[in-house]
Design an enzyme around this catalytic site. Structure first.
Site, short mmCIF file in Angstrom:
data_model
loop_
_atom_site.label_atom_id
_atom_site.label_comp_id
_atom_site.label_asym_id
_atom_site.label_seq_id
_atom_site.Cartn_x
_atom_site.Cartn_y
_atom_site.Cartn_z
N GLY A 125 0.83 -1.20 0.00
CA GLY A 125 0.00 0.00 0.00
C GLY A 125 0.86 1.25 0.00
CB CYS A 126 0.22 4.71 -1.06
SG CYS A 126 -1.42 4.97 -0.37
CE1 TYR A 127 -1.46 7.96 4.20
CE2 TYR A 127 -3.27 6.40 4.06
CZ TYR A 127 -2.82 7.71 4.11
OH TYR A 127 -3.71 8.75 4.05
CB THR A 144 5.33 2.37 -0.08
OG1 THR A 144 4.74 1.19 -0.66
CG2 THR A 144 6.59 2.73 -0.85
CB ALA A 145 5.40 6.75 2.71
#
Lengths: 338, 338, 338, 338
Positions: free
Chosen positions: A138-140, A142-143
């Protein structure tokens, strides 16, 4: 390629310039039968028709389907020996119990959970290279994971972590809902999912693998009036025994991060707090680790484009590894600025 | 009224509908001699000329001047017995040492520091009412202190606090700088001031007054692509001995907050995470306290309009108290939505 | 390459993926001596230092300098036989009188005005191919001329034209001024330059070349709260003798436009009103011609990315022609969506 | 009050500060039974429950219902002698044929069309004062008619007019549709309704009443990435016989406009091109008339807040007249800036 979501469209943009990739098939339920140009006028040059089913003879399928549907569509592909990068959420969690507790349903094909590789490329590069099924993060996560992995692995922080994350609206996908209407989002900012966001167990699982003691995370996402971009601000107490304090701690922290990401093509340890705009449209994750010397707390700010490193770009990065291509093929683009 | 800043303009908007206030004088250095309408066309109906010096015979002066300049201008007014609400930063810190360490200069008139009342109305209502000099709080401290005061005073949290705050661009005032240009800010998000923001000591000072042991704060502000609004997300470990855990903790927390703000006209303890838009243009602070039951951590989200409750509105609220007027006079406006 | 403007940065983004181009030199006055990464962190991978003077041995120079300065810097390059694409405004007008009347100064080297080719590629492809000096068009003229050229050349409209154009803020370049601050531009819209914008004579000159009788244009630009994108809405009375009216006129108009742009790689005659987002980050100009059948008036809506087809992209398109490269080399990118 | 639309919410904001108005009833179909605060948290202080039917004993009803539904709901109210301000579109056109041709359906109660007064207050003040049914104008017609009425009435322009209008997204109301999602609208601009927008006949009807020869209008609306604000840019050839040309024409035009709006409380003839932000949240219409001296064409730029002067504010202005109250009661607010 399955899905006409924002991630799917971004994937088309990236694959179009990828010298080794040919998109043969774009699937979608509601738009099946339409030309891609009818749904997305800016894709007119691709000259593809959206179909309900995949074309035959594909080497790899990118799937971006809703929870449950993804697993069901992907299973027969795996049976047929096709490689799959799943941009959805169905294969990210290893534990079927965890899956049930977050999604309120049993996993449709739990036998694949162990087989799937969590495709945060920088952490699992070797496993990705030999995987048949990659669960794209997911994007969150990953960051956040890229922001915290060096500190967790080096054992320099206490395992009690706060992740305050902020996302542009495209992170919610193409869902048509009152809460994502322009007039509701513009000139406004809010936190959401305070009772628990389904990206939390991904972070706990992957960071936990780096520290035998596991980690404990409070994660609060926010919706920001912009289209793209995720920024995570992460907080954890530093272990003074490991890093000292003050300037020494700061130097040690930068050393840990610099070493961890030394040869990474897409993670940049930067010298000043990054802005999401610095990663707009490309596959970079900018990581800024620093120390609040008043409290000896580690602060790490990271940012990505949620549709690139947080979805389609990382998916292509993983595909490149799976097929023995240069990891950055199709992903060399600079950020769009301003 | 001194200053043609965004806060000053907002003050004019509020005072214009205030039945007991008459603006007799607007000062400004660079614009002195011009009509207010030349600088701000939308204020044409006010028919005032910007002057370098204040008119005689004023009852109260609102000052919104840069650090240092504010104190110098305000001192003679105080000598003359005029009441002053200082929207600048010069009288907020009690300790001249603290002032020097943050601003790199000695305070021009330290004798007034003790005399000044920190004008976070809800905490210091009685002192404001009898003050000659009110130091109007910064926007971040207003949102953060209101978010945390009930928990700190009730002793239900550990004194180690993380405040992750986000602000619209008007929080930077009318400063013309590359970093605040539309093309730089739009579609971007960034953290800043990670080495320490000058609003931090305000928070430490005022929250510290509520707990004899003091508090320790990590504060990270972020710049969000919107004009108005501050949202603070605050994190602290709950004392299980005080609140228990799980649903019990959540109920106890809401009880503490509900009680603390029971009769407050402008602070609303809300049932769902608030959006900054819900306070656009009015003097409300929305506070949403909840518990991350996985980690038994208190999370409080608060939001305000930085130019109203975070500046001009709170200044008028304080003026009302100083002159024995109803506290909400001129401040009854609903938020502008959408 | 001269200039560290937004156009210059965009040029670097495009040239970085251009297989035949190597950037050897980036010049800038204020930033000379700094690494490119210090000024633009997202360009860190380019590893270039900004210099005051150009490197030796370059084949082509892109110049993006202010009025007057551009001509002065460019003249010696031309003397030395170097090819130049000037993204500034100095070589666009053929008539030195016209130059003086718009810029209030004599042209520094009028001998080059005749030699310069106005680089609206689609209209002057052959001349560009053999030019030493190409005057890259302004963003408004690019959108407006492409919208109107087919109709003017075909003689189907009266020569009295209204061009109502709208631009994102990056069209103003990196100028740091109060009027371009986020808080001033956001949530606002305004017309400007109603007494005459310096892009008007470009349009009159180039469209006038297509009709011996010349054209008469009213041009009003507007500033829109977005970073990139120009949209021009053009109005002119149709000649009923040429196109008839009603559906017949609409069909004839589409025929004229379809024919005019039949083989163009970058101009798309689209079937529904285009949004600027459809051209974000790429070199496309979308043109939508239609007829207001109630008044038999031609309406043409066109849009571009002002920094790509309106500046850096068209500059590269022209460079490609000048060096006998495929016209779309480095310019095949799809739009960034959403 | 009928309707929980954006216009309805804005009406509540205005009426809440109106000393003579008490809101006794808010109706809505889907939200019936809910507290107003559940749907709009920022309206919590109003303490009203949304009902399906109106309360008894009301003096005036504001109706903001969809086409057709509005007329049906309003008819019985009129029978009962209640005064109505209809913010919808059902009573604006006088000619039932015109209604049918735009809406594709017969008017449900054509007998009221003649009775209804078109509530553009500045043009029809006397009729509004004695009306039982006021048809509140659309947002585009309000901006465009106020921009052009002085010129049409004075006979200084040819009757062939181009109106290029731009609106923020709230002009589309609360309609939840893909095209109004944040990620689609943000950083984008487009024209729409090029085949004819239903606001066109309002303009033709009302401006036509000012010139016995009638007017012919080309009207193109655009969607701008902002929440509130309408800006209309209007173009028409000046009659040289009436105004001369050059500076003389400009002076004469300003004289005509200055005279026409001399005593108007809400229309301001301004000296420089207005920005929509100058009218944010208030009932002002700023009008800037000028002359393109190159072509002797009148250009008028006007702007309003579409939800105030373009809807709820003008509705209250009309109500004030209908009840003999001061015209600006409840409407004295300054614009929210920035």
């Amino acid at each position: 390629m399955a899905g006409t979501s924002y991630s799917g469209v971004e994937l088309l943009r990236i694959l179009q310039r990828h010298p080794e990739a040919v998109v043969t098939s774009v699937t979608g339920r509601r738009s099946a039968g339409k030309g891609l140009n009818e749904v997305f006028p800016h894709l007119a040059t691709l000259d593809l028709t959206i179909t309900e089913e995949l074309a035959d003879g594909v080497d790899v399928v990118f799937s971006a389907l809703p929870r449950g549907a993804g697993a069901e569509k992907v299973a027969p592909l795996l049976e047929a020996g096709i490689r799959v990068v799943d941009i959805g959420t169905d294969f990210r969690l290893k534990d079927p119990e965890e899956y049930r507790s977050w999604y309120g349903a049993d996993h449709p094909c739990p036998q694949y959970l162990e087989k799937a590789v969590y495709g945060l490329t920088e952490l699992n590069r070797r496993e990705v290279a030999s995987a048949q099924l990659v669960a794209n993060p997911g994007c969150y996560p990953t960051a956040a994971i890229l922001a915290l992995a060096p500190a967790v692995e080096a054992g320099i922080i206490e395992p009690d972590i706060v992740i305050d994350a902020k996302s542009g609206v495209s992170g919610a996908g193409q869902k048509v809902a009152s809460e994502y209407m322009f007039s509701e989002v513009n000139e406004s900012l809010r936190a959401y999912a305070l009772d628990g966001h389904y990206h939390l167990p991904e972070m706990t699982q992957e960071l936990g693998r780096l520290d035998s003691a596991g980690v404990s995370i409070t994660f609060v996402p926010h919706l920001v009036p912009m289209t793209r971009g995720v920024l995570a601000t992460c907080y954890a107490a530093l272990r003074e025994s490991e890093v000292g304090s003050g300037d020494a701690a700061r130097a040690r922290v930068r050393e840990v991060y610099g070493g961890f990401y030394e040869d990474e093509p897409f993670v940049r340890v930067v010298d000043s707090p990054p802005a999401t705009k610095q990663t707009l449209g490309n596959n970079v994750c900018a990581v800024y680790p620093t120390v609040d010397v008043r409290t000896n707390r580690l602060i790490v700010v990271s940012c990505i484009d949620n549709l690139v490193k947080g979805a389609a770009g990382q998916a292509v990065q993983n595909m490149n590894l799976m097929f023995g291509l240069p990891e950055d093929e199709g992903l060399k683009e600079l950020a769009l600025y301003p």
